[in-house]
Design a protein around this motif. Sequence first.
Motif, mmCIF file in Angstrom:
data_model
loop_
_atom_site.group_PDB
_atom_site.id
_atom_site.type_symbol
_atom_site.label_atom_id
_atom_site.label_comp_id
_atom_site.label_asym_id
_atom_site.label_seq_id
_atom_site.Cartn_x
_atom_site.Cartn_y
_atom_site.Cartn_z
ATOM 1 N N THR A 1 41.741 95.979 44.256
ATOM 2 C CA THR A 1 40.671 96.476 43.392
ATOM 3 C C THR A 1 39.570 97.111 44.228
ATOM 4 O OG1 THR A 1 41.099 94.868 41.641
ATOM 5 C CG2 THR A 1 38.894 95.835 41.711
ATOM 6 N N ARG A 2 39.437 98.408 44.108
ATOM 7 C CA ARG A 2 38.375 99.148 44.782
ATOM 8 C C ARG A 2 37.702 100.044 43.743
ATOM 9 N NH1 ARG A 2 42.517 98.758 48.525
ATOM 10 N NH2 ARG A 2 41.898 97.904 50.554
ATOM 11 N N PRO A 3 36.896 99.456 42.891
ATOM 12 C CA PRO A 3 36.357 100.224 41.765
ATOM 13 C C PRO A 3 35.389 101.305 42.219
ATOM 14 C CG PRO A 3 35.234 98.132 41.926
ATOM 15 C CD PRO A 3 36.342 98.098 42.938
ATOM 16 N N MET A 4 35.459 102.420 41.544
ATOM 17 C CA MET A 4 34.549 103.528 41.810
ATOM 18 C C MET A 4 34.015 104.027 40.475
ATOM 19 S SD MET A 4 33.110 105.136 44.255
ATOM 20 C CE MET A 4 34.169 104.607 45.604
ATOM 21 N N PRO A 5 32.698 104.130 40.335
ATOM 22 C CA PRO A 5 32.167 104.612 39.058
ATOM 23 C C PRO A 5 32.497 106.075 38.831
ATOM 24 C CG PRO A 5 30.414 104.468 40.684
ATOM 25 C CD PRO A 5 31.627 103.861 41.310
ATOM 26 N N ARG A 6 32.762 106.384 37.569
ATOM 27 C CA ARG A 6 33.003 107.764 37.167
ATOM 28 C C ARG A 6 32.230 108.025 35.879
ATOM 29 N NH1 ARG A 6 38.430 110.548 34.611
ATOM 30 N NH2 ARG A 6 37.897 112.712 35.065
ATOM 31 N N ALA A 7 31.512 109.126 35.814
ATOM 32 C CA ALA A 7 30.684 109.435 34.652
ATOM 33 C C ALA A 7 31.233 110.629 33.899
ATOM 34 C CB ALA A 7 29.239 109.716 35.080
ATOM 35 N N ARG A 8 31.563 110.375 32.638
ATOM 36 C CA ARG A 8 31.832 111.460 31.708
ATOM 37 C C ARG A 8 30.894 111.257 30.522
ATOM 38 N NH1 ARG A 8 35.873 114.725 32.349
ATOM 39 N NH2 ARG A 8 36.617 114.808 30.200
ATOM 40 N N LEU A 9 31.340 110.619 29.456
ATOM 41 C CA LEU A 9 30.404 110.266 28.390
ATOM 42 C C LEU A 9 29.731 108.934 28.667
ATOM 43 C CD1 LEU A 9 32.450 111.352 25.238
ATOM 44 C CD2 LEU A 9 30.830 112.679 26.611
ATOM 45 N N SER A 10 30.355 108.114 29.478
ATOM 46 C CA SER A 10 29.761 106.848 29.913
ATOM 47 C C SER A 10 30.174 106.624 31.362
ATOM 48 C CB SER A 10 30.225 105.687 29.024
ATOM 49 O OG SER A 10 31.631 105.522 29.109
ATOM 50 N N VAL A 11 29.591 105.620 32.002
ATOM 51 C CA VAL A 11 29.934 105.306 33.395
ATOM 52 C C VAL A 11 30.925 104.149 33.375
ATOM 53 C CG1 VAL A 11 29.095 104.554 35.648
ATOM 54 C CG2 VAL A 11 27.723 106.123 34.266
ATOM 55 N N ARG A 12 32.163 104.461 33.656
ATOM 56 C CA ARG A 12 33.224 103.465 33.682
ATOM 57 C C ARG A 12 33.789 103.348 35.098
ATOM 58 N NH1 ARG A 12 36.483 102.881 28.681
ATOM 59 N NH2 ARG A 12 35.355 103.829 26.927
ATOM 60 N N PRO A 13 34.394 102.216 35.427
ATOM 61 C CA PRO A 13 35.112 102.132 36.700
ATOM 62 C C PRO A 13 36.401 102.949 36.613
ATOM 63 C CG PRO A 13 35.301 100.071 35.488
ATOM 64 C CD PRO A 13 34.364 100.937 34.708
ATOM 65 N N ARG A 14 36.550 103.887 37.522
ATOM 66 C CA ARG A 14 37.750 104.732 37.530
ATOM 67 C C ARG A 14 38.996 103.847 37.688
ATOM 68 N NH1 ARG A 14 38.407 110.216 39.205
ATOM 69 N NH2 ARG A 14 36.219 110.238 39.803
ATOM 70 N N GLY A 15 39.919 103.972 36.754
ATOM 71 C CA GLY A 15 41.149 103.180 36.830
ATOM 72 C C GLY A 15 41.000 101.753 36.341
ATOM 73 N N GLY A 16 39.861 101.412 35.749
ATOM 74 C CA GLY A 16 39.669 100.065 35.222
ATOM 75 C C GLY A 16 39.043 99.127 36.247
ATOM 76 N N MET A 17 38.933 97.866 35.887
ATOM 77 C CA MET A 17 38.321 96.850 36.740
ATOM 78 C C MET A 17 39.175 95.581 36.683
ATOM 79 S SD MET A 17 35.661 96.081 38.670
ATOM 80 C CE MET A 17 34.206 97.028 38.191
ATOM 81 N N THR A 18 40.133 95.502 37.587
ATOM 82 C CA THR A 18 41.025 94.360 37.616
ATOM 83 C C THR A 18 40.452 93.260 38.490
ATOM 84 O OG1 THR A 18 42.983 95.730 37.245
ATOM 85 C CG2 THR A 18 43.343 93.552 38.221
ATOM 86 N N LEU A 19 40.271 92.073 37.922
ATOM 87 C CA LEU A 19 39.794 90.904 38.649
ATOM 88 C C LEU A 19 40.806 89.773 38.499
ATOM 89 C CD1 LEU A 19 36.014 90.841 37.581
ATOM 90 C CD2 LEU A 19 37.028 91.897 39.624
ATOM 91 N N SER A 20 40.800 88.872 39.466
ATOM 92 C CA SER A 20 41.627 87.659 39.391
ATOM 93 C C SER A 20 40.826 86.581 38.672
ATOM 94 C CB SER A 20 42.028 87.169 40.795
ATOM 95 O OG SER A 20 42.836 88.128 41.426
ATOM 96 N N VAL A 21 41.402 86.016 37.638
ATOM 97 C CA VAL A 21 40.698 85.052 36.796
ATOM 98 C C VAL A 21 41.451 83.728 36.779
ATOM 99 C CG1 VAL A 21 39.678 84.643 34.534
ATOM 100 C CG2 VAL A 21 39.964 86.991 35.359
ATOM 101 N N THR A 22 40.739 82.633 37.051
ATOM 102 C CA THR A 22 41.319 81.289 36.980
ATOM 103 C C THR A 22 40.361 80.383 36.228
ATOM 104 O OG1 THR A 22 40.373 80.774 39.141
ATOM 105 C CG2 THR A 22 42.655 81.501 39.108
ATOM 106 N N PRO A 23 40.897 79.405 35.484
ATOM 107 C CA PRO A 23 40.010 78.469 34.781
ATOM 108 C C PRO A 23 39.323 77.545 35.781
ATOM 109 C CG PRO A 23 42.312 77.852 34.477
ATOM 110 C CD PRO A 23 42.316 79.163 35.187
ATOM 111 N N ARG A 24 38.139 77.109 35.453
ATOM 112 C CA ARG A 24 37.405 76.177 36.327
ATOM 113 C C ARG A 24 37.869 74.755 36.074
ATOM 114 N NH1 ARG A 24 31.253 76.332 36.521
ATOM 115 N NH2 ARG A 24 31.698 75.443 38.552
#
Length: 448
Positions: A425-448
Amino acid sequence: MSAPDLIPPRPALPARFPGPWAMIRTSAQDLLRFFPETGFRHRLIPIRTLRQRTLVVNEPDLVRHVFILRAADYEAKSRHFRSAVSPVLGDSMFGNHGTLWAERRAVVMKLLHPARTAGFFPLFVQGAEEVAARWRGQVDVSAELAGTTALAVMRALFPRTGTEDAARRIASSFAEYEQSVLAVDFAHLMGLPDRLSGFQLRGAMRHARDIRATIAACIAAADPEEGGLFAEMRAALAPDGAPLLDAEDLVNELGMMLLAGSETSANALSWSLYLIARHPPTLERLRAEHAAVLGGRAPDHTDLPRLPFTKAVTQEAMRLYPPVPYLSREAAKADRIGQVTVRAGDTVMALPWLLHRHEQLWDAPHAFRPERFLPDAPRKPPRFGYIPFSLGPRICAGAAFAQAEMTAFLAILLQRLDFAVPESTRPMPRARLSVRPRGGMTLSVTPR
């Protein structure tokens, strides 16, 4: 010893402003890659592209001049913006102006008044709890949050009949629309007649039709007795006593509420989770605040004033990655801004991306420092220099809705889940109508 600053990613910038054709091509693809590093220092940036002139105001007093003191002369959104959003939102108050805008604005302001936040808050808690129970492993939190925040608005509009499928379809279609829309009105730039403006490619129009058809189906399926924001909108009356909104108007205004009401929250939350995962001191401070105030329970609306650091994290995320990349207006008459003469028909813009990182307004402008938004911060954010929800008469009517939603989501998600940033995951902002992370924002999620 204080922890080192986190400097999150931003695009590589050009050494200088591009020429006219490169300028058009770059701004059409990603507005953030258009301005060189000096853009974070200029007060005014005049731009000429073919036969049109644009002026970027990049200093709080100049922003105040355009959007507050002379707001009546800069009431209309720019031609570029109108042509980009009208296939989805028609003549909704997002793009219109004048009497039409004022009448509809009064209705929406009443519907989303901050005093009504308590009534919406259970919807935020419900959405966050559903997400916390579902997220495991590698998750594109950007796409997930887009659908979830759209669902919160859907439930506010249609308490009985609003469906998750419809909310997610609208969010997904808008993401596709944003990728395919022509964000620059080339006919306008070339000085062609107005009737030739607003052209959009077939793919963008297909997604726009899908969004509008989904909203129309939600309206058709609504229970006449279910209440909710839609019922209040449908019952709104014009000054002459006639219904304010006809069938097409309702599709337009519901589209505006569904998209504007979810885009800001989803994008700001996506970046917030990424920044928190990258910065352990922020996570530690958030967890301490949540333990002291909530002790493991979900928040309610009375907890909002007691979660100042949680709110500050979302405010800093919106400073670094403003959900709305630009505010653009069309001058109704001649004006003078600084040393620049503005003609009627010229476009005047403020770009939160530049203003929020301006070197004269912010300490360490590219660093993630949420404490700068705390009530006891030694240096307050500059007035008219921080505008994530716009400002002036057209300030976002749903700002309180969005801020409460973001605070609720963070308070619940961080008590239930751990987040990490995968190597891929190397997010980069991209602005068109809104500022989104180019290619999405994939994170690893685990329950606490």
